[in-house]
Design an enzyme around this catalytic site. Structure first.
Site, PDB file in Angstrom:
ATOM      1  N   THR A 135      -5.241   2.897-103.178  1.00 15.01           N
ATOM      2  CA  THR A 135      -4.963   2.289-104.487  1.00 15.01           C
ATOM      3  C   THR A 135      -3.972   1.134-104.382  1.00 15.01           C
ATOM      4  O   THR A 135      -4.292   0.090-103.835  1.00 15.01           O
ATOM      5  CB  THR A 135      -4.529   3.346-105.513  1.00 15.01           C
ATOM      6  N   ASP A 149     -14.180   7.222-110.573  1.00 13.88           N
ATOM      7  CA  ASP A 149     -12.913   6.490-110.576  1.00 13.88           C
ATOM      8  C   ASP A 149     -13.015   5.261-111.475  1.00 13.88           C
ATOM      9  O   ASP A 149     -13.986   4.499-111.382  1.00 13.88           O
ATOM     10  CB  ASP A 149     -12.587   6.065-109.145  1.00 13.88           C
ATOM     11  N   HIS A 192     -10.571   9.698-108.440  1.00 11.58           N
ATOM     12  CA  HIS A 192      -9.645   8.796-107.759  1.00 11.58           C
ATOM     13  C   HIS A 192      -8.800   9.563-106.732  1.00 11.58           C
ATOM     14  O   HIS A 192      -8.199  10.587-107.036  1.00 11.58           O
ATOM     15  CB  HIS A 192      -8.738   8.174-108.838  1.00 11.58           C
TER      16      HIS A 192
END
Length: 323
Positions: free
Chosen positions: A166, A267, A299
């Site tokens: 991320t 996600d 996610h």
């Protein structure tokens, strides 16, 4: 006796973090920090913490898998940047410590997990600059100008990788771009063999692909960026978060030879990962890029639940890339 003035929330990023009027910061999510271990009982990976810089404060956790003690075995190096929206988690947190132990063991790589400064105490671009300094510190060992024995004795700088999840994947992308753009690149002439981006955090002022238009202005990525980099030039179209924004360097400049990008079916960042991969392929960049989509997963599932079948497959795929 006067009563104490109650603290007031002056800024917040629900449900992640709050900033109070007295300057204190309350993190509402995130796993606890854990110490390194001489030999992890599950993976036999050893870890230790080192200081890269006192001012600013930059440190890292190093991981070394169990090797044949009778040989001076050289193995690939992975510099890893943790996720957490630039304001949560740590290289020393339980979730990332557990995950990197598994990756180091499965891939048989030396890992340098970077502890960069977090927002809001240290707004962006602090995390980018810290990560760049850490990257230079690691590559300084390629010509023995530094003193960390795990890197000197076991690191193969001809197989040098960076990656993250991320926000950390965003940092890795920007580092690879900086390597490709800046004259001289990394210390010792080290080249980045490959970059692993897991659910990379990118965004822009307009939806892409099949992202919904309704509610776009209130999207979590938009709110995160405003919180962690409130005075970003060009706002959400700053090249650090929007790699195709005005003034962004060409993706053809990426300073690596291959790239592995993961997206997850459930996600919110899925479309951005696909969009970024397409942009890299269309940029004229001469490396190899592969997109892996994991259907039905949320996610960062591989960090939260590393023992599930999909997570094991994910880690095996990463290990096969880090060769």
């Amino acid at each position: 006796m006067a009563s104490a003035t109650p603290k007031e929330i002056v800024r917040e990023l629900p449900p992640l973090i709050r900033v109070y009027s007295d300057g204190t910061v309350e993190r509402l999510l995130g796993s606890p920090q854990v110490p390194p271990s001489l030999q992890d009982p599950q993976t036999l990976v050893s870890s230790k913490d080192i200081v890269i810089s006192e001012n600013p404060s930059i440190s890292a956790r190093l991981y070394l898998p169990k090797l044949n003690s009778h040989t001076a075995e050289k193995i690939p190096i992975l510099v890893y940047f943790h996720g957490g929206a630039f304001c949560l988690e740590s290289a020393f947190s339980f979730l990332h410590h557990r995950y990197i132990n598994i990756v180091a063991s499965e891939a048989k790589v030396v890992v340098v997990s970077v502890e960069y400064r977090l927002a809001p105490e240290n707004p962006l671009p602090a995390a980018y600059e810290d990560s760049w300094e850490a990257l230079k510190w690691v590559t300084s060992h390629s010509n023995n100008t530094n003193v960390e024995p795990w890197l000197i004795n076991h690191g193969d700088f001809s197989r040098f990788y960076i990656g993250g999840d991320t926000a950390g994947a965003n940092i890795a992308h920007n580092a690879a771009l900086r390597v490709g753009i800046e004259s001289g690149g990394l210390l010792g002439g080290v080249k980045i063999t490959g970059v692993v981006l897991a659910f990379p955090l990118f965004w822009s002022s307009e939806p892409v692909l099949s992202e919904p238009v309704e509610g776009f202005e209130e999207s979590s990525a938009m709110q995160v960026w405003r919180f962690v980099y409130p005075d970003a030039p060009h706002g959400i179209d700053n090249p650090l978060i929007n790699p195709l924004g005005g003034g962004a360097p060409s993706l053809a400049s990426l300073g690596c030879s291959k790239m592995l990008i993961f997206v997850a079916g459930k996600d919110d960042l899925r479309e951005r990962g696909v969009w970024y991969c397409d942009a890299v392929m269309e940029s004229g960049w001469e490396g190899d890029v592969e997109l892996v989509e994991v259907e039905g997963e949320e996610h960062c599932f591989q960090i939260y639940h590393p023992q599930t079948p999909n997570s094991k497959t994910f880690i095996t795929r990463v290990a096969s890339f880090l060769v």
